[in-house]
Design a protein around this motif. Structure first.
Motif, short mmCIF file in Angstrom:
data_model
loop_
_atom_site.label_atom_id
_atom_site.label_comp_id
_atom_site.label_asym_id
_atom_site.label_seq_id
_atom_site.Cartn_x
_atom_site.Cartn_y
_atom_site.Cartn_z
N GLU A 329 0.90 -1.01 0.36
CA GLU A 329 0.03 0.14 0.66
C GLU A 329 0.95 1.30 0.15
OE1 GLU A 329 -2.78 -0.29 3.67
OE2 GLU A 329 -3.23 -2.14 2.59
N ALA A 330 2.22 1.16 0.82
CA ALA A 330 3.14 3.00 1.15
C ALA A 330 3.60 2.96 -0.60
CB ALA A 330 3.41 2.09 2.23
N GLY A 331 3.73 1.91 -1.74
CA GLY A 331 3.99 1.90 -3.10
C GLY A 331 5.67 0.57 -2.82
N GLY A 332 5.76 0.10 -1.87
CA GLY A 332 6.89 -1.17 -1.79
C GLY A 332 6.07 -2.66 -2.60
N PHE A 333 6.81 -3.84 -1.95
CA PHE A 333 5.49 -4.79 -2.76
C PHE A 333 5.57 -5.11 -1.04
CE2 PHE A 333 8.68 -3.53 -5.54
CZ PHE A 333 8.32 -4.47 -6.97
N GLU A 334 4.25 -6.03 -1.38
CA GLU A 334 3.10 -6.54 -0.63
C GLU A 334 4.41 -8.47 -0.12
OE1 GLU A 334 -0.89 -9.70 0.05
OE2 GLU A 334 -0.85 -7.64 -0.71
N THR A 421 5.28 11.41 10.49
CA THR A 421 4.08 11.53 10.76
C THR A 421 3.32 9.63 9.56
OG1 THR A 421 4.03 11.48 8.12
CG2 THR A 421 3.04 13.36 9.76
N ASN A 422 4.50 8.38 9.76
CA ASN A 422 4.70 7.46 9.56
C ASN A 422 3.77 7.52 8.55
OD1 ASN A 422 4.80 5.00 9.85
ND2 ASN A 422 2.46 4.46 11.41
N ASP A 423 4.61 7.70 7.49
CA ASP A 423 4.60 7.24 6.03
C ASP A 423 5.73 6.39 5.42
OD1 ASP A 423 3.93 7.15 3.16
OD2 ASP A 423 2.72 9.14 3.32
N PRO A 424 5.68 5.50 5.09
CA PRO A 424 6.98 5.19 4.79
C PRO A 424 7.38 5.34 2.90
CG PRO A 424 5.85 3.12 5.33
CD PRO A 424 4.78 4.46 5.64
N SER A 425 5.66 5.68 1.85
CA SER A 425 5.66 5.91 1.12
C SER A 425 7.02 7.62 0.69
CB SER A 425 4.55 6.63 0.59
OG SER A 425 4.27 7.81 1.24
N LEU A 426 7.61 7.51 2.11
CA LEU A 426 8.56 8.52 1.37
C LEU A 426 9.54 7.92 0.78
CD1 LEU A 426 10.47 11.75 1.53
CD2 LEU A 426 10.49 10.69 3.94
N MET A 427 10.16 7.42 1.41
CA MET A 427 11.62 6.10 1.03
C MET A 427 11.69 5.45 -0.43
SD MET A 427 13.73 6.71 3.43
CE MET A 427 15.03 5.73 2.51
N VAL A 428 9.91 5.38 -0.65
CA VAL A 428 9.85 4.89 -1.88
C VAL A 428 10.77 5.74 -2.99
CG1 VAL A 428 8.45 3.41 -3.79
CG2 VAL A 428 8.35 3.22 -0.95
N GLU A 429 9.85 6.93 -2.82
CA GLU A 429 10.22 8.41 -3.78
C GLU A 429 11.75 8.47 -3.54
OE1 GLU A 429 7.86 10.98 -1.84
OE2 GLU A 429 5.64 10.11 -2.07
N VAL A 430 11.83 8.83 -2.32
CA VAL A 430 13.51 8.72 -2.36
C VAL A 430 14.71 7.86 -2.51
CG1 VAL A 430 15.52 9.23 -0.74
CG2 VAL A 430 13.73 9.72 -0.28
N LEU A 431 14.30 6.15 -2.73
CA LEU A 431 15.06 5.74 -3.30
C LEU A 431 14.78 5.56 -4.88
CD1 LEU A 431 14.33 2.94 -0.60
CD2 LEU A 431 16.27 4.27 -0.89
N ARG A 432 13.66 5.69 -5.21
CA ARG A 432 13.49 5.86 -6.49
C ARG A 432 14.35 7.21 -7.55
NH1 ARG A 432 7.45 3.86 -6.94
NH2 ARG A 432 7.26 1.85 -6.95
N HIS A 433 14.50 8.20 -6.67
CA HIS A 433 15.51 9.72 -7.21
C HIS A 433 16.15 8.70 -7.10
CE1 HIS A 433 15.06 12.95 -7.14
NE2 HIS A 433 16.22 13.47 -7.02
N ILE A 434 17.25 8.78 -6.30
CA ILE A 434 18.81 8.37 -5.83
C ILE A 434 19.00 7.41 -7.32
CG2 ILE A 434 20.58 7.26 -5.05
CD1 ILE A 434 18.90 8.22 -2.11
N ALA A 435 18.27 6.36 -7.90
CA ALA A 435 18.14 5.18 -8.91
C ALA A 435 18.05 5.92 -10.20
CB ALA A 435 17.33 4.16 -8.57
N GLN A 436 17.42 7.06 -9.87
CA GLN A 436 17.13 7.23 -11.57
C GLN A 436 19.04 8.52 -11.54
OE1 GLN A 436 14.54 10.87 -11.23
NE2 GLN A 436 12.74 9.28 -11.27
N ASN A 437 19.53 8.57 -11.28
CA ASN A 437 21.10 9.18 -11.26
C ASN A 437 21.22 10.18 -12.00
OD1 ASN A 437 24.41 9.08 -10.55
ND2 ASN A 437 24.52 7.35 -12.29
N ASP A 438 20.61 11.19 -11.96
CA ASP A 438 20.23 12.38 -13.00
C ASP A 438 19.72 13.68 -12.37
OD1 ASP A 438 17.89 11.98 -11.95
OD2 ASP A 438 16.81 12.33 -14.31
N ASN A 439 20.11 13.12 -10.72
CA ASN A 439 20.26 14.87 -9.66
C ASN A 439 20.87 15.06 -9.08
OD1 ASN A 439 18.56 13.20 -7.54
ND2 ASN A 439 17.82 12.61 -9.50
#
Length: 711
Positions: A329-334, A421-439
């Motif tokens: 639900e937070a953007g990872g995998f079940e 606020t206990n929303d782990p979707s933040l780390m999904v966004e951060v990790l995907r951003h890092i993986a882009q390697n364009d920022n």
């Protein structure tokens, strides 16, 4: 007529040139003195990749290699070693990545000891190996997808019996922190994914329908029964339970033998399964001993546990299979799962985030954050450098570095309050951003040798909280907290974190300290080889023996290939054996599989030879301060432990109870003594003519001599 069958080894390896699309076959025979796995791979890298080669260049190579014991029926013989040039440490020196899962066994059963990948494809491809049928195929339809989708797609195309090893977006984008994933969650790190991405190699699909020829199958079966009945413990070969149990003389809370009454695989198919109290000698309950999900994530992980799983040939099963709906639900995998750090990444962030997070260790929320992050990094093919990525992210946010260095628009992309606020979707966004390697934030995925300098935070290297143990860019991996000088020295030896578990397995096995001292005296020449945790004594010869042995057994296991998370068998759970293990098992299995009469001393010498080969390759490629290639001053320019090891715990003296602080002169002495055990130059720490003669490495001696790199 002589028997021409190759026992243990397949006898041949693949050479795949992605530029010319040519696939050829070479003989393993010239490499057998280096055993296989790490030894074979490092020898090919030494012979074929010139010093100073750019890791991303067409001339750079990747060597995937297995050993003579792989898929032979020997327990825990299912790993693969991959050698290539580092993407994230100083001078881009040779490194090894290691992976479990099914890849190595499938490769061996297909009839191959190794794959050498060279050149560079002009478009995305994957390598498909089905026994002798080897093809380079178009991968454009999976390029841009994560490892999960890639695995599913290639399995549908090539067959569900195949093993798929692939990279994700991090590797495609050439992020230095990128890994390869096989069997869904088994990683091979150290930048391998970026090297594959530079070659446009999305993955390797392997199906093996053959077998491994074994010289004495009955001996292998008998040794296996003996080992499983009497010798082997749990994960990390911990040999006592973590709780008091009727059958056990001892117990220890830190043990990874975590099975107990009323502890369940709560989501097991068909109904919950109790781990219970499996006893030594009960072959059919061995897989219940290690409940690693709750060991890693705390008691709240029990309700999410489907089962404990394992790699090829593993009776222990340290791989956690979980189903965590809120992760999906937070953007990872079940459906999540892993064996090590990726299974509990947020654990490393909590202390550094401090009051910027409300999540508490071992809480239900903690489990969810862990699985969201773990499943995301695996899908991205993003490597954590043994949790360094997580520590660096937490530090850069909590200390205000991100806010200082990121463009305002980039920093504002993220709702950092989600930590509170206990929303782990933040780390999904951060990790995907890092993986882009364009920022700008992506530089954190280039490793501390890049971002610390770029963002003016070099002091992070000298901070205990960073866990950076060497100025060349890698963190602790069971370092000074593992028998002091022993762990500290072997953390210097490689060109990445060492991944040595021989010593820490013994440290945490659960036996009383006095009993461990008895074993230490028998194995390393003195009870003084070990100290109680955080109560260390000065360096001595027995500690040097212990350190040398730890390095050599690790290298040996990565060459045979065996799982160093359980091997070597230094201790046993069997009281009738007085808890002694059997350190001759590697040699006994080697002889039974290959038919080559071999002693433990023979194998240890081979392990020392392989370590010396990598040392020689490092000397050849390491740069001097003036930028010139070739530097044999390993002590001053390579084996330099970070300052915090000597300055931590202010107010406490070294060699006093309650600290693992190191003493400078004593650590220098420790390096000297361990160098001596290998026959390396005791001042410089590099191979000498004499030691290269001892190891029968005439070709290496000749080259280093021509380069002026032999003292």
């Amino acid at each position: 007529m002589a028997d021409a069958t190759s026992y243990g080894w397949a006898g041949k390896f693949l050479r795949v040139n992605l530029t010319t699309r040519q696939v050829t076959v070479d003989s393993t025979e010239p490499y057998k003195e280096y055993i296989g796995g790490m030894g074979l791979a490092n020898k090919i890298m030494y012979d074929e990749v010139p010093a100073g080669t750019d890791p991303y260049a067409e001339e750079s190579k990747i060597v995937y290699a297995v050993g003579p014991l792989t898929a032979s029926g020997v327990p825990l013989a299912g790993r693969t070693t991959i050698s290539f040039l580092s993407t994230f440490t100083t001078d881009n020196l040779v490194v090894d990545a290691h992976t479990g899962g099914m890849f190595g066994a499938k490769l061996k059963l297909a009839g191959w000891d190794a794959i050498v990948v060279e050149g560079k494809s002009a478009s995305p491809v994957y390598l498909c190996i089905k026994d002798d049928d080897v093809q380079i195929k178009d991968a454009s339809f999976v390029w841009g997808t994560g490892t999960h989708a890639t695995t599913e797609a290639l399995s549908r195309v090539e067959g569900v019996d195949c093993c798929v090893a692939s990279i994700g977006q991090a590797g495609e984008n050439l992020l230095p922190y990128a890994c390869m994933i096989n069997s869904r969650n088994h990683s091979a790190g150290a930048g391998l994914g970026a090297i594959m991405g530079s070659k446009m190699l999305k993955g390797i699909v392997v199906q093996g329908n053959g077998s491994v020829y074994v010289k004495d199958p009955q001996a292998v079966a008998d040794l296996s029964d003996y080992m499983i009945s009497e010798i082997i413990g749990s994960n990390n070969n911990h040999v006592v339970p973590s709780t008091q149990q009727e059958w056990a003389e001892f117990y220890d809370e830190g043990s990874r033998w975590t099975a107990k009454k009323d502890l369940y695989w709560a989501l097991a198919e068909g109904g919950a399964v109790e781990t219970g109290e499996p006893k030594p000698g009960e072959l059919n309950t061995m897989g219940y001993r290690c409940m690693k999900s709750t060991k890693d994530d705390g008691p709240e992980a029990e309700k999410y546990t489907v089962k404990m799983d394992g790699c090829h040939g593993c009776p222990v099963h340290c791989y956690s299979d979980l189903r965590v709906p809120k992760s999906g639900e937070a953007g990872g995998f079940e459906t999540t799962g892993n064996t090590c750090v990726t299974n509990f990444p947020f654990l490393y962030m909590i202390p550094l985030l401090g009051d910027k997070t409300t999540i508490k260790k071992n809480s239900d929320d903690h489990v969810i954050w862990n699985q969201v992050m773990g499943s995301t990094v695996d899908d991205l093919g993003l490597w954590c450098n043994y949790a360094q990525l997580y520590r660096d992210i937490a530090h850069c946010y909590a200390s205000g570095i991100f806010e200082r260095v990121l463009p305002a628009e980039e920093y504002a992309k993220f709702d950092w309050e989600k930590f509170k606020t206990n929303d782990p979707s933040l780390m999904v966004e951060v990790l995907r951003h890092i993986a882009q390697n364009d920022n700008e934030m992506s530089y954190i995925g280039h490793g501390p040798i890049v971002w610390c300098k770029r963002w003016d935070d070099m002091k992070w290297f000298d901070t205990t909280a960073s866990a950076l143990v060497n100025y060349r860019g890698w963190p602790v991996h069971h370092s000074i907290e593992c028998f002091g000088q022993v762990g500290g020295v072997y953390n210097m030896m490689f060109n990445r974190d060492d991944m040595i578990h021989s010593a820490v397995n013994f440290q945490g096995c659960g036996l009383p300290f006095e009993l461990k001292q008895q074993i230490a005296a028998e194995v390393w020449g003195g009870a003084e080889a070990i100290d109680p945790d955080n109560n260390y004594t000065p360096m001595n010869d027995a500690k040097a023996n212990f350190c040398w042995w730890s390095i050599v057994t690790d290298v040996l296991h990565d060459s045979l290939t065996l799982c160093n998370w359980v091997w070597p068998m230094t201790m046993s759970p069997t009281k009738a054996r007085d808890y002694r293990g059997d350190l001759d098992l590697e040699a006994k299995f080697f002889t039974a599989v290959t038919g080559v009469e071999t002693t433990t001393d023979d194998l240890y010498k081979a392990g020392a030879k392989i370590m010396t080969l990598q040392r020689a390759n490092t000397v050849r490629g390491m740069r001097k301060a003036d930028g010139s290639i070739g530097n044999n001053n390993m002590r001053d320019d390579h084996d330099k432990i970070t300052e915090w090891a000597f300055t931590k715990d202010p107010g406490k003296d070294t060699f006093t109870k309650g600290t693992n602080k190191m003493d400078r002169d004593d650590f220098a002495k420790a390096l000297t003594m361990v160098y001596g055990k290998f026959g390396w130059h005791e001042k410089l720490g590099c191979p000498t003519k004499e030691c290269l003669d001892t190891y029968d490495m005439a070709d290496v001696k000749e080259e280093l001599d021509k380069l002026g790199l032999l003292p």
